[in-house]
Each structure stands twice: as structure tokens, then as C-alpha cells.
Design a protein around this motif. Structure first.
Motif, PDB file in Angstrom:
ATOM      1  N   GLY A 267      96.966 -39.011  23.334  1.00  0.00           N
ATOM      2  CA  GLY A 267      97.515 -38.440  24.681  1.00  0.00           C
ATOM      3  C   GLY A 267      96.666 -38.792  26.556  1.00  0.00           C
ATOM      4  N   TYR A 268      95.606 -38.104  25.582  1.00  0.00           N
ATOM      5  CA  TYR A 268      94.777 -37.625  27.358  1.00  0.00           C
ATOM      6  C   TYR A 268      94.852 -39.420  28.473  1.00  0.00           C
ATOM      7  CZ  TYR A 268      93.384 -33.354  25.475  1.00  0.00           C
ATOM      8  OH  TYR A 268      92.966 -31.850  25.031  1.00  0.00           O
ATOM      9  N   ARG A 269      94.669 -39.013  29.969  1.00  0.00           N
ATOM     10  CA  ARG A 269      94.453 -39.823  30.295  1.00  0.00           C
ATOM     11  C   ARG A 269      93.446 -39.785  30.954  1.00  0.00           C
ATOM     12  NH1 ARG A 269      96.301 -39.855  35.638  1.00  0.00           N
ATOM     13  NH2 ARG A 269      96.502 -37.683  35.629  1.00  0.00           N
ATOM     14  N   PHE A 270      91.537 -40.463  31.277  1.00  0.00           N
ATOM     15  CA  PHE A 270      90.491 -39.869  32.463  1.00  0.00           C
ATOM     16  C   PHE A 270      90.663 -40.373  33.335  1.00  0.00           C
ATOM     17  CE2 PHE A 270      90.069 -41.166  28.044  1.00  0.00           C
ATOM     18  CZ  PHE A 270      88.715 -40.389  26.806  1.00  0.00           C
ATOM     19  N   VAL A 271      90.509 -38.930  34.619  1.00  0.00           N
ATOM     20  CA  VAL A 271      89.920 -39.077  35.187  1.00  0.00           C
ATOM     21  C   VAL A 271      88.860 -38.480  36.313  1.00  0.00           C
ATOM     22  CG1 VAL A 271      92.705 -38.317  35.873  1.00  0.00           C
ATOM     23  CG2 VAL A 271      90.824 -36.764  35.907  1.00  0.00           C
ATOM     24  N   LYS A 272      88.933 -38.630  37.545  1.00  0.00           N
ATOM     25  CA  LYS A 272      87.171 -38.421  37.916  1.00  0.00           C
ATOM     26  C   LYS A 272      88.019 -36.731  38.297  1.00  0.00           C
ATOM     27  CE  LYS A 272      87.760 -41.892  40.946  1.00  0.00           C
ATOM     28  NZ  LYS A 272      87.628 -43.121  41.609  1.00  0.00           N
ATOM     29  N   VAL A 273      86.467 -36.477  38.142  1.00  0.00           N
ATOM     30  CA  VAL A 273      86.104 -34.931  38.922  1.00  0.00           C
ATOM     31  C   VAL A 273      87.975 -35.076  40.396  1.00  0.00           C
ATOM     32  CG1 VAL A 273      85.587 -32.831  39.806  1.00  0.00           C
ATOM     33  CG2 VAL A 273      84.396 -33.970  37.666  1.00  0.00           C
ATOM     34  N   SER A 274      87.577 -35.419  41.477  1.00  0.00           N
ATOM     35  CA  SER A 274      88.223 -34.710  42.278  1.00  0.00           C
ATOM     36  C   SER A 274      89.719 -34.806  41.963  1.00  0.00           C
ATOM     37  CB  SER A 274      88.131 -35.903  43.083  1.00  0.00           C
ATOM     38  OG  SER A 274      88.449 -37.475  42.231  1.00  0.00           O
ATOM     39  N   GLU A 275      90.540 -35.403  41.164  1.00  0.00           N
ATOM     40  CA  GLU A 275      91.987 -35.158  41.115  1.00  0.00           C
ATOM     41  C   GLU A 275      92.017 -34.020  40.086  1.00  0.00           C
ATOM     42  OE1 GLU A 275      95.036 -36.944  38.385  1.00  0.00           O
ATOM     43  OE2 GLU A 275      94.194 -38.652  39.052  1.00  0.00           O
ATOM     44  N   LEU A 276      90.934 -33.750  39.650  1.00  0.00           N
ATOM     45  CA  LEU A 276      91.423 -32.345  38.541  1.00  0.00           C
ATOM     46  C   LEU A 276      90.706 -31.518  39.679  1.00  0.00           C
ATOM     47  CD1 LEU A 276      88.848 -32.105  35.348  1.00  0.00           C
ATOM     48  CD2 LEU A 276      91.410 -32.941  35.384  1.00  0.00           C
ATOM     49  N   ILE A 277      90.123 -31.717  40.848  1.00  0.00           N
ATOM     50  CA  ILE A 277      90.008 -30.735  41.672  1.00  0.00           C
ATOM     51  C   ILE A 277      91.107 -30.701  43.024  1.00  0.00           C
ATOM     52  CG2 ILE A 277      88.840 -29.624  44.300  1.00  0.00           C
ATOM     53  CD1 ILE A 277      85.706 -30.605  42.487  1.00  0.00           C
ATOM     54  N   ASP A 278      91.676 -31.684  43.129  1.00  0.00           N
ATOM     55  CA  ASP A 278      93.209 -31.668  43.618  1.00  0.00           C
ATOM     56  C   ASP A 278      94.042 -31.214  43.170  1.00  0.00           C
ATOM     57  OD1 ASP A 278      94.104 -32.898  45.806  1.00  0.00           O
ATOM     58  OD2 ASP A 278      95.212 -33.720  44.691  1.00  0.00           O
ATOM     59  N   GLN A 279      94.248 -31.258  41.712  1.00  0.00           N
ATOM     60  CA  GLN A 279      95.203 -30.252  40.945  1.00  0.00           C
ATOM     61  C   GLN A 279      95.405 -28.734  41.220  1.00  0.00           C
ATOM     62  OE1 GLN A 279      95.104 -32.024  36.230  1.00  0.00           O
ATOM     63  NE2 GLN A 279      95.991 -34.121  37.605  1.00  0.00           N
ATOM     64  N   ALA A 280      93.714 -28.105  40.739  1.00  0.00           N
ATOM     65  CA  ALA A 280      94.103 -26.690  40.792  1.00  0.00           C
ATOM     66  C   ALA A 280      93.762 -26.815  42.315  1.00  0.00           C
ATOM     67  CB  ALA A 280      91.971 -27.041  41.112  1.00  0.00           C
ATOM     68  N   ASP A 281      93.151 -27.189  43.100  1.00  0.00           N
ATOM     69  CA  ASP A 281      93.552 -26.649  44.474  1.00  0.00           C
ATOM     70  C   ASP A 281      95.002 -26.785  44.779  1.00  0.00           C
ATOM     71  OD1 ASP A 281      92.108 -25.293  46.914  1.00  0.00           O
ATOM     72  OD2 ASP A 281      93.537 -27.899  47.894  1.00  0.00           O
ATOM     73  N   GLY A 282      96.323 -27.373  43.888  1.00  0.00           N
ATOM     74  CA  GLY A 282      96.959 -27.485  44.224  1.00  0.00           C
ATOM     75  C   GLY A 282      98.103 -25.894  44.275  1.00  0.00           C
ATOM     76  N   GLN A 283      97.605 -25.603  42.938  1.00  0.00           N
ATOM     77  CA  GLN A 283      97.756 -24.545  42.295  1.00  0.00           C
ATOM     78  C   GLN A 283      97.286 -23.551  43.127  1.00  0.00           C
ATOM     79  OE1 GLN A 283      96.706 -24.642  38.150  1.00  0.00           O
ATOM     80  NE2 GLN A 283      98.197 -25.171  37.598  1.00  0.00           N
ATOM     81  N   ARG A 284      96.928 -23.524  44.500  1.00  0.00           N
ATOM     82  CA  ARG A 284      96.477 -21.908  45.412  1.00  0.00           C
ATOM     83  C   ARG A 284      96.743 -21.890  45.368  1.00  0.00           C
ATOM     84  NH1 ARG A 284      90.912 -20.565  43.983  1.00  0.00           N
ATOM     85  NH2 ARG A 284      89.846 -22.148  42.522  1.00  0.00           N
TER      86      ARG A 284
END
Length: 284
Positions: A267-284
Motif C-alpha cells: 500500500g505504499y506510494r512513492f514520493v519525492k523528498v519535497s512532498e514529505l517536507i511539505d507534509q511535515a511543514d504543514g503539521q508545524r
């Protein structure tokens, strides 16, 4: 050298250390460039997401994305070539792995390539090819691939006064090679950093990108062992560190061809680092 995890107490963050002579791309300019994949991947945003600086403007460090925002995973590949390895390349050593890049394109896996400036100067056509392919994003891995701390896998070290210049020189080399939009992400050579190096890079606007899954592909000869290590380590939001050179990471293409279908089954979806950083920044 095979990455291992350790804690850098000076910054209170986990630093999974690793360095391998690794590189991404296609082979020499005379070889026809591989066909691009038709993978549906959004190009990197005009203003890529970065983490906010720490206290006193300290360079922020990113290790993985949120664990609760779905099953995403980012594969990262270090395109390493140190400042003194030109003679080895001239003698025929390959700091590339065209089969791996072709596999990523065929499997439609977005990826982030951390490229040294020295590698971009050696292989400008390959750097340009990756930099213009929306399936990939190219980020900074220093110019020299010399360590930013002492005792980092035997790598030569960058003087503290030269750290900023080494990072800036890498961006200059990426632009000269034809990479139009190098990302504001920096991976320390060997993954080695401390509070001093984070302070020295303050003000450059980069986010230091580490990882939470060590693939173990550097100098590995047992692809099955690497596959197991990746599959056992991946969690939602993981960043996996991999390498892509035929001489120092010969199993990586086989690993990718095995791991990608299995993670998709899970069930995993592959993304670039920028997407993960965007998700992380959105939680701040």
C-alpha cells in the motif's frame, strides 16, 4: 562504506551515517539518452517547501515525513564523486548506473538525487538529463564530498571556513551542467554533521536531509539482504538512503526491482523528498 545509525548528541538528532562512491545517471555523452518515462509526476513546485530554521537560524534537519499522513516513502540516491576522483573516472571507473535509472523510469518511481558538484562536472549530460526529468528532483550533496565533521568514514574534511563555499560551489556546478532548478536540500557527505556544521550553513536557506532507513546497499553483494533491510525498515513517511554506482553499489538495481513491487503491494506510494517536507511543514 556502509551506513550505520548513531546519535549526534551535540544537536540531539539521529544521524544515520553512510558514504559510498555512488552516482546516478546514464553513461558517457556518446550513449543515447534513455527514453523518459511517462509516469504521472508533478514537477517540483516553483518554491520548494523547506523547514523553518532552528533557534538562532540554525540549519534545520529533516529525517522522515509524518507517520500519520498515509503510506508514503521517498527513495533517495546519492550521486557521489569526491574532488580527487577524476583520475579514477578517467581510468574507466563508472560513477553511474544507467540500469538503475532505467529501472526507476520503467517502474515509475519518483526519486530525489543528491548530487555532488564534482559529479555534475564530470557527467554534465547525465546531470542535465536528470535535472530536466520531472520524475526526479536534484539536490545538493556538496561539491567535494569531503566531510563536514571529523571522523567520518575516513573522508577528507572541509575546513569550517570553507563549508558554505563548498555548498555554494555545488549549486554553481549543477547550474553549469544544466540542472535548472536544484532543490534547496542538502545532504551532508557521509550523513555526518554536528552543531558547528549546521551553524556554518545557517542563512543559505537549505534544509539538511538525512534518512530513517539505511538500505545497506553500499558495497553490498547480497541483494536479498539489502531487500530485507529496506522492507523491514520502511514506515509511513520514511526516507530511504540508496546509492547508484556500478562499482560501489552493484546490487541496487536488483534491490529496487524487488522492493518497489513489494512496497506497492503493502500500500505504499512513492514520493519525492519535497512532498514529505511539505507534509511535515504543514503539521508545524
Amino acid at each position: 562504506m556502509i551506513p550505520v545509525a548513531r546519535r549526534i548528541t551535540a544537536v540531539g538528532a539521529v544521524c544515520a551515517l553512510g558514504a559510498a562512491l555512488a552516482a546516478c545517471g546514464t553513461s558517457g555523452p556518446a550513449r543515447q539518452a534513455p527514453a523518459r518515462s511517462t509516469v504521472s509526476v508533478s514537477p517540483s513546485p516553483a518554491r520548494p517547501p523547506v523547514l523553518a530554521p532552528g533557534p538562532g537560524g540554525l540549519t534545520p534537519v529533516f529525517e522522515h515525513g509524518p507517520r500519520t499522513r498515509g503510506k508514503t516513502v521517498a527513495f533517495t540516491f546519492d550521486a557521489d564523486m569526491t574532488a580527487d576522483q577524476g583520475p579514477r573516472a578517467a581510468a574507466g571507473e563508472h560513477f553511474d548506473n544507467p540500469g538503475l535509472i532505467a529501472a526507476l523510469r520503467a517502474l515509475k518511481v519518483p526519486a530525489t538525487v543528491f548530487m555532488t558538484g564534482r559529479w555534475a562536472e564530470q557527467y554534465p549530460a547525465e546531470a542535465r538529463d536528470l535535472g530536466h526529468d520531472p520524475q526526479f528532483e536534484v539536490a545538493n550533496h556538496s561539491w567535494s564530498h569531503y566531510a563536514f565533521t571529523a571522523d567520518c568514514y575516513g573522508l577528507p574534511t572541509v575546513d569550517a571556513d570553507g563549508m558554505r563555499a563548498d555548498v555554494q560551489r555545488a549549486y554553481t556546478s549543477l547550474r553549469a551542467a544544466g540542472v535548472p532548478h536544484a532543490m534547496p536540500y542538502f545532504r551532508f557527505p557521509g550523513g555526518c554533521y554536528d552543531q558547528r556544521s549546521l551553524r556554518r550553513l545557517s542563512g543559505l536557506g537549505v534544509t539538511a536531509v538525512q534518512w530513517d532507513v539505511v538500505s545497506g546497499d553500499a558495497f553490498a553483494t547480497d541483494a536479498d539482504a539489502v531487500v530485507k533491510q529496506v522492507l523491514d525498515g520502511v514506515k509511513p513517511g520514511s526516507v530511504v538512503v540508496l546509492h547508484c554506482t556500478r562499482s560501489a553499489a552493484p546490487t541496487t538495481e536488483r534491490v529496487v526491482r524487488t522492493v518497489v513491487p513489494e512496497l506497492r503491494k503493502r500500500g505504499y506510494r512513492f514520493v519525492k523528498v519535497s512532498e514529505l517536507i511539505d507534509q511535515a511543514d504543514g503539521q508545524r
